[in-house]
Design a protein around this motif. Structure first.
Motif, PDB file in Angstrom:
ATOM      1  N   SER A 235       0.844  -1.190   0.000  1.00 21.44           N
ATOM      2  CA  SER A 235       0.000   0.000   0.000  1.00 21.44           C
ATOM      3  C   SER A 235       0.883   1.246   0.000  1.00 21.44           C
ATOM      4  O   SER A 235       2.008   1.214   0.522  1.00 21.44           O
ATOM      5  CB  SER A 235      -0.920   0.003   1.230  1.00 21.44           C
ATOM      6  OG  SER A 235      -1.885   1.019   1.118  1.00 21.44           O
ATOM      7  N   TYR A 236       0.388   2.335  -0.590  1.00 17.94           N
ATOM      8  CA  TYR A 236       1.187   3.548  -0.662  1.00 17.94           C
ATOM      9  C   TYR A 236       0.311   4.708  -1.133  1.00 17.94           C
ATOM     10  O   TYR A 236      -0.819   4.508  -1.608  1.00 17.94           O
ATOM     11  CB  TYR A 236       2.346   3.368  -1.653  1.00 17.94           C
ATOM     12  CG  TYR A 236       1.911   2.891  -3.026  1.00 17.94           C
ATOM     13  CD1 TYR A 236       1.484   3.805  -4.001  1.00 17.94           C
ATOM     14  CD2 TYR A 236       1.917   1.536  -3.346  1.00 17.94           C
ATOM     15  CE1 TYR A 236       1.067   3.377  -5.244  1.00 17.94           C
ATOM     16  CE2 TYR A 236       1.500   1.091  -4.591  1.00 17.94           C
ATOM     17  CZ  TYR A 236       1.075   2.012  -5.543  1.00 17.94           C
ATOM     18  OH  TYR A 236       0.660   1.593  -6.766  1.00 17.94           O
ATOM     19  N   ASN A 237       0.820   5.927  -0.989  1.00 17.81           N
ATOM     20  CA  ASN A 237       0.178   7.068  -1.621  1.00 17.81           C
ATOM     21  C   ASN A 237       1.133   7.660  -2.652  1.00 17.81           C
ATOM     22  O   ASN A 237       2.300   7.253  -2.750  1.00 17.81           O
ATOM     23  CB  ASN A 237      -0.287   8.105  -0.592  1.00 17.81           C
ATOM     24  CG  ASN A 237       0.877   8.788   0.119  1.00 17.81           C
ATOM     25  OD1 ASN A 237       2.033   8.411  -0.048  1.00 17.81           O
ATOM     26  ND2 ASN A 237       0.567   9.772   0.933  1.00 17.81           N
ATOM     27  N   LYS A 238       0.644   8.614  -3.431  1.00 20.11           N
ATOM     28  CA  LYS A 238       1.430   9.148  -4.548  1.00 20.11           C
ATOM     29  C   LYS A 238       2.730   9.786  -4.064  1.00 20.11           C
ATOM     30  O   LYS A 238       3.801   9.580  -4.660  1.00 20.11           O
ATOM     31  CB  LYS A 238       0.587  10.172  -5.309  1.00 20.11           C
ATOM     32  CG  LYS A 238       1.289  10.762  -6.523  1.00 20.11           C
ATOM     33  CD  LYS A 238       0.394  11.757  -7.243  1.00 20.11           C
ATOM     34  CE  LYS A 238       1.115  12.365  -8.440  1.00 20.11           C
ATOM     35  NZ  LYS A 238       0.251  13.356  -9.147  1.00 20.11           N
ATOM     36  N   ILE A 239       2.645  10.542  -2.976  1.00 14.02           N
ATOM     37  CA  ILE A 239       3.837  11.210  -2.456  1.00 14.02           C
ATOM     38  C   ILE A 239       4.867  10.186  -1.983  1.00 14.02           C
ATOM     39  O   ILE A 239       6.076  10.395  -2.127  1.00 14.02           O
ATOM     40  CB  ILE A 239       3.459  12.179  -1.312  1.00 14.02           C
ATOM     41  CG1 ILE A 239       2.624  13.325  -1.877  1.00 14.02           C
ATOM     42  CG2 ILE A 239       4.689  12.720  -0.608  1.00 14.02           C
ATOM     43  CD1 ILE A 239       2.226  14.353  -0.869  1.00 14.02           C
ATOM     44  N   GLY A 240       4.396   9.077  -1.432  1.00 12.42           N
ATOM     45  CA  GLY A 240       5.303   8.020  -0.994  1.00 12.42           C
ATOM     46  C   GLY A 240       6.144   7.506  -2.139  1.00 12.42           C
ATOM     47  O   GLY A 240       7.363   7.298  -2.013  1.00 12.42           O
ATOM     48  N   ILE A 241       5.496   7.274  -3.299  1.00 13.08           N
ATOM     49  CA  ILE A 241       6.211   6.788  -4.479  1.00 13.08           C
ATOM     50  C   ILE A 241       7.199   7.843  -4.977  1.00 13.08           C
ATOM     51  O   ILE A 241       8.357   7.541  -5.317  1.00 13.08           O
ATOM     52  CB  ILE A 241       5.222   6.419  -5.601  1.00 13.08           C
ATOM     53  CG1 ILE A 241       4.349   5.234  -5.165  1.00 13.08           C
ATOM     54  CG2 ILE A 241       5.952   6.086  -6.893  1.00 13.08           C
ATOM     55  CD1 ILE A 241       5.103   3.953  -4.929  1.00 13.08           C
ATOM     56  N   GLU A 242       6.745   9.117  -5.021  1.00 15.04           N
ATOM     57  CA  GLU A 242       7.623  10.185  -5.521  1.00 15.04           C
ATOM     58  C   GLU A 242       8.880  10.313  -4.662  1.00 15.04           C
ATOM     59  O   GLU A 242       9.997  10.446  -5.181  1.00 15.04           O
ATOM     60  CB  GLU A 242       6.853  11.508  -5.522  1.00 15.04           C
ATOM     61  CG  GLU A 242       5.746  11.573  -6.573  1.00 15.04           C
ATOM     62  CD  GLU A 242       4.900  12.827  -6.459  1.00 15.04           C
ATOM     63  OE1 GLU A 242       5.088  13.586  -5.467  1.00 15.04           O
ATOM     64  OE2 GLU A 242       4.049  13.051  -7.337  1.00 15.04           O
ATOM     65  N   ARG A 243       8.697  10.254  -3.343  1.00 15.35           N
ATOM     66  CA  ARG A 243       9.845  10.441  -2.454  1.00 15.35           C
ATOM     67  C   ARG A 243      10.719   9.197  -2.391  1.00 15.35           C
ATOM     68  O   ARG A 243      11.937   9.297  -2.196  1.00 15.35           O
ATOM     69  CB  ARG A 243       9.350  10.872  -1.072  1.00 15.35           C
ATOM     70  CG  ARG A 243       8.705  12.234  -1.151  1.00 15.35           C
ATOM     71  CD  ARG A 243       8.313  12.805   0.179  1.00 15.35           C
ATOM     72  NE  ARG A 243       7.826  14.173  -0.020  1.00 15.35           N
ATOM     73  CZ  ARG A 243       7.300  14.921   0.936  1.00 15.35           C
ATOM     74  NH1 ARG A 243       7.203  14.458   2.166  1.00 15.35           N
ATOM     75  NH2 ARG A 243       6.895  16.153   0.683  1.00 15.35           N
TER      76      ARG A 243
END
Length: 368
Positions: free
Chosen positions: A205-213
């Motif tokens: 599970s993740y959010n968009k900012i998690g992937i970007e960072r």
């Protein structure tokens, strides 16, 4: 049909069914409200995942050891769960059973009484399904009570399908609420990254900012490559934590970001340990802002009892149910009941969601 039931019985049943339409903790409230129309000492509500496999089991007035022992000893001999004992021609209504365990002529039932039910002072059972899959309810009476009557049998035979229909709608509503809330917590812009790994360090599970960072920290492009690179960082953080002998939250400064790692362990219904690694990624400049509002202040925003607030604080520290019971001097059964209440009030499904929600609320509330 139903010769022993009066108009008063039908009015009681109607009131019972109307009550269930507003039930929040459905399985528990069914058993509580059912006592208004059928007398019983103890009860369980069982849901099945596949043929003969118990997915969840809820108890009413049960000893804490009863449920796990029931799953271990009774699944294969419960006539409603085990399809081998169920006649293929039986309808849902025909599967309702009244059993006198102590005086039963059926060897299987008598052995079950001697090996299991006698220990819990259970002599009589009224079991009935709520759907064709085999989900259903078991009501019990002890040695001081009388056998379930024909009237009890007819009432349960009548309300079983009604409970099943309401339960189906309840599950659909819960699924809609769960997905909507999970989307809000995980996918919303929370000003920081959230990444959840399972026990094998697979990203679940993740959010968009998690992937970007994660991309900026690892300098990798694909999610699989980024996950592998971050896993190396996580393992290093855990190794350093073990060397320091600490058991609190783990932090690591990387470039302009601060990584926070929480190891979340909880037990499922059958005592299996589920481990998740929750990774928060903050902007270094913004990190201090979330610390201006403590987790305790966030917890105070919800309608929790003082004891439930204590449990949330301990869960945030990574304590297991056993550790919580030892710290608060309460049984693990009581811990589980408190956690169920917390999840209901905060509209959550797991410890991981609880941790993420508290951290997300800290971020939202502390911003101007």
């Amino acid at each position: 049909m139903f010769k022993t039931m009066t108009m008063g019985h039908y009015q009681q049943i109607l009131k019972f069914i109307l009550t269930l339409n507003n039930a929040e903790v459905f399985e528990k409230e069914v058993l509580q409200q059912l006592r208004n129309i059928v007398e019983f000492d103890k009860g369980i509500f069982i849901t099945l995942k596949n043929d003969s496999f118990i997915e969840k089991i809820y108890g009413y007035q049960m000893n804490s050891t009863f449920l796990p022992e029931y799953v271990a000893k009774c699944r294969s001999v419960d006539p409603l769960i085990d399809y081998n004992h169920r006649a293929s021609s039986e309808s849902t209504e025909d599967q309702t059973r009244v059993i006198d365990f102590r005086n039963s002529n059926v060897e299987r039932d008598h052995q079950l009484y001697c090996n299991f039910y006698k220990k819990y002072d259970i002599d009589y059972s009224l079991m009935f399904p709520i759907n064709e899959r085999g989900d259903g309810i078991r009501l019990y009476r002890g040695s001081a009570a009388s056998r379930f009557s024909e009237q009890d049998y007819e009432i349960c035979k009548y309300v079983g399908p009604a409970i099943g229909n309401i339960y189906m709608h309840h599950l659909k509503d819960e699924e809609i609420k769960f997905k909507a809330n999970l989307y809000k917590m995980i996918q919303a812009n929370m000003y920081f990254g959230v990444l959840v790994f399972d026990s094998q360090f697979k990203l679940i599970s993740y959010n968009k900012i998690g992937i970007e960072r994660m991309n900026e920290i690892t300098h990798e492009k694909g999610i699989s490559e980024m996950s592998c690179a971050l896993t190396v960082i996580i393992k290093e953080m855990m190794e350093n934590e073990a060397k320091s002998g600490k058991n609190i939250t783990i932090y690591k400064l990387m470039d302009n970001y601060i990584i926070e790692l929480l190891v979340n362990r909880e037990l499922d219904e059958f005592g299996n340990i589920i481990t998740n690694y929750i990774v928060f990624v903050y902007g270094k400049a913004w990190f201090g802002s979330i610390l201006t509002l403590s987790a305790e202040k966030v917890i105070d925003l919800y309608d929790l009892t003082d004891r439930e607030k204590q449990l949330v604080s301990l869960i945030l520290q990574g304590c297991s149910n056993l550790q919580i019971s030892e710290k608060l001097f309460i049984s693990t059964y009581t811990v589980k009941e408190h956690i169920k209440s917390i999840f209901r009030k905060m509209n959550l499904k797991s410890r991981s969601e609880l941790i993420i929600k508290v951290y997300a609320d800290r971020g939202w509330i502390s911003l101007p």
